[in-house]
Design an enzyme around this catalytic site. Structure first.
Site, PDB file in Angstrom:
ATOM      1  N   ALA A 228      76.431  44.416  39.180  1.00 53.03           N
ATOM      2  CA  ALA A 228      77.903  43.867  39.221  1.00 53.03           C
ATOM      3  C   ALA A 228      77.760  42.705  40.464  1.00 53.03           C
ATOM      4  O   ALA A 228      78.289  41.762  40.429  1.00 53.03           O
ATOM      5  CB  ALA A 228      78.794  44.811  39.430  1.00 53.03           C
TER       6      ALA A 228
ATOM      7  N   TYR B   2      74.671  47.637  41.622  1.00 50.89           N
ATOM      8  CA  TYR B   2      73.826  46.403  42.066  1.00 50.89           C
ATOM      9  C   TYR B   2      73.934  45.227  41.097  1.00 50.89           C
ATOM     10  O   TYR B   2      73.963  44.036  41.373  1.00 50.89           O
ATOM     11  CB  TYR B   2      72.259  46.868  42.281  1.00 50.89           C
ATOM     12  CG  TYR B   2      71.374  45.898  42.777  1.00 50.89           C
ATOM     13  CD1 TYR B   2      71.549  45.646  44.099  1.00 50.89           C
ATOM     14  CD2 TYR B   2      70.475  45.472  42.117  1.00 50.89           C
ATOM     15  CE1 TYR B   2      70.741  44.757  44.643  1.00 50.89           C
ATOM     16  CE2 TYR B   2      69.310  44.366  42.735  1.00 50.89           C
ATOM     17  CZ  TYR B   2      69.391  44.107  44.033  1.00 50.89           C
ATOM     18  OH  TYR B   2      68.393  43.431  44.281  1.00 50.89           O
TER      19      TYR B   2
END
Lengths: 246, 79
Positions: A157, A155
């Site tokens: 990233a 998430y």
């Protein structure tokens, strides 16, 4: 941009934060199209919204839906990329010895929903903006997790990449009069937050937040409207998080 | 209960000392997740001078089990 009469498409707008944004846009006089994969939630929306069933991870479906909206209204002024799913999984999970490492499939799935969808929808909408010479606005809903949040490899990233695309598009599209900004909420009291975090962690987050509370969806919607309205705001990641740092 | 162990558990999980009882399990503690487990391992190794194996780490899901593992490592919890 004047929101009164602006043709505004919001993804994932049938509940939670997206619905709050949809209501706020409507209150400002925008013509609001809500696109969502959740048909039950769409059905429950009032008729003031133009409701479209859409899976934002499917490029062909997104393109045809956006083309139909642009044909019906003559243009699309605003896209709010709100659709996404909070996903938490650490790289190493000591509590799950049979599957200790983060699944690559779940990593890819998280990026598909939270990152690919933003690319797919923005591509489809900006194509219409360019073809119809609309000086529009794209707002991406990012997250405080873009800074790197423990327990959220995928998430974090995805949201960091959304921020990078926001800045990139602001530079590429600014010359066409198309602006792109992101709004990065901190921890907001929505059903999806309550589903992702248990009560102990929510209390902990409230304690870490200088304002000592979670944000309200309406406060994020207020920031979205401000980012649309201000014609000199471009390439900005607007933090709306009560001053919390992670 | 060993005083040093109670301190470690209270600090790691943000609990009051009186909440630390042998019957306490990870299911009773809302934030006892994988990241807290790593914090717990580091704290136990530092405070008791032991090195925990991955099999021990995975097994440590209650205060009673932590007690048992530390004792097996030669830690005198009665001290």
């Amino acid at each position: 941009m004047k929101l009164d009469g602006a043709v505004s498409l919001i993804t994932g707008g049938s509940k939670g934060l997206g619905l709050a944004i949809a209501h706020r846009l409507r209150a400002e006089g925008a013509r609001v199209i809500v696109a969502d994969i959740d048909n039950v939630a769409l059905e429950a929306l009032p008729d003031v919204f133009d409701r479209r069933s859409l899976d934002v991870t499917q490029p062909d479906e997104a393109k045809s839906t956006v083309e139909a909206i642009a044909a019906m209204y003559g243009r699309i002024d605003v896209l709010v990329n709100n659709a996404g799913v909070i996903y938490s999984e650490p790289l190493v999970n000591l509590m799950n010895p049979d599957g200790m490492m983060h699944s690559y499939d779940r990593f890819r799935q998280c990026l598909r929903v939270n990152l690919d969808s933003v690319f797919i929808m923005t591509s489809a909408v900006v194509e219409q903006m360019v073809l119809r010479r609309t000086k529009g606005v794209v707002i991406n809903i990012s997250s405080i997790s873009a800074r790197g949040n423990e327990g959220q490899t995928a998430y974090s990233a995805a949201k960091a990449a959304v921020n990078a695309m926001t800045v990139t598009w602001s530079k590429e599209l600014g010359r066409l009069g198309i602006r792109c900004n992101a709004v990065a909420p901190g921890f907001v009291d929505t059903p999806s937050t309550r589903a992702a975090l248990n009560e102990t962690i929510i209390k902990h987050i409230e304690g870490l937040t200088p304002l000592r509370r979670l944000g309200r969806a309406e406060e994020i919607a207020q920031a979205v409207v401000a980012a649309i309205a201000n014609d000199f705001l471009n390439g900005t990641i607007l933090d709306v998080n009560g001053g919390v740092t992670i | 209960m060993n005083d040093k162990l109670v301190t470690v558990l209270a600090d790691v999980f943000g609990l009051r000392r009186e909440q630390i009882v042998p019957q306490l399990t990870k299911d009773d503690v809302g934030n006892w997740d994988s990241l807290k487990q790593m914090d717990l391992v580091v704290s136990l190794e530092r405070e008791f001078g032991v090195e925990l194996e991955i099999a021990d780490i995975i097994t440590m899901t209650s205060v009673e089990k932590i007690n048992r593992i530390l004792k097996a490592k030669g830690v005198d919890l009665e001290a």
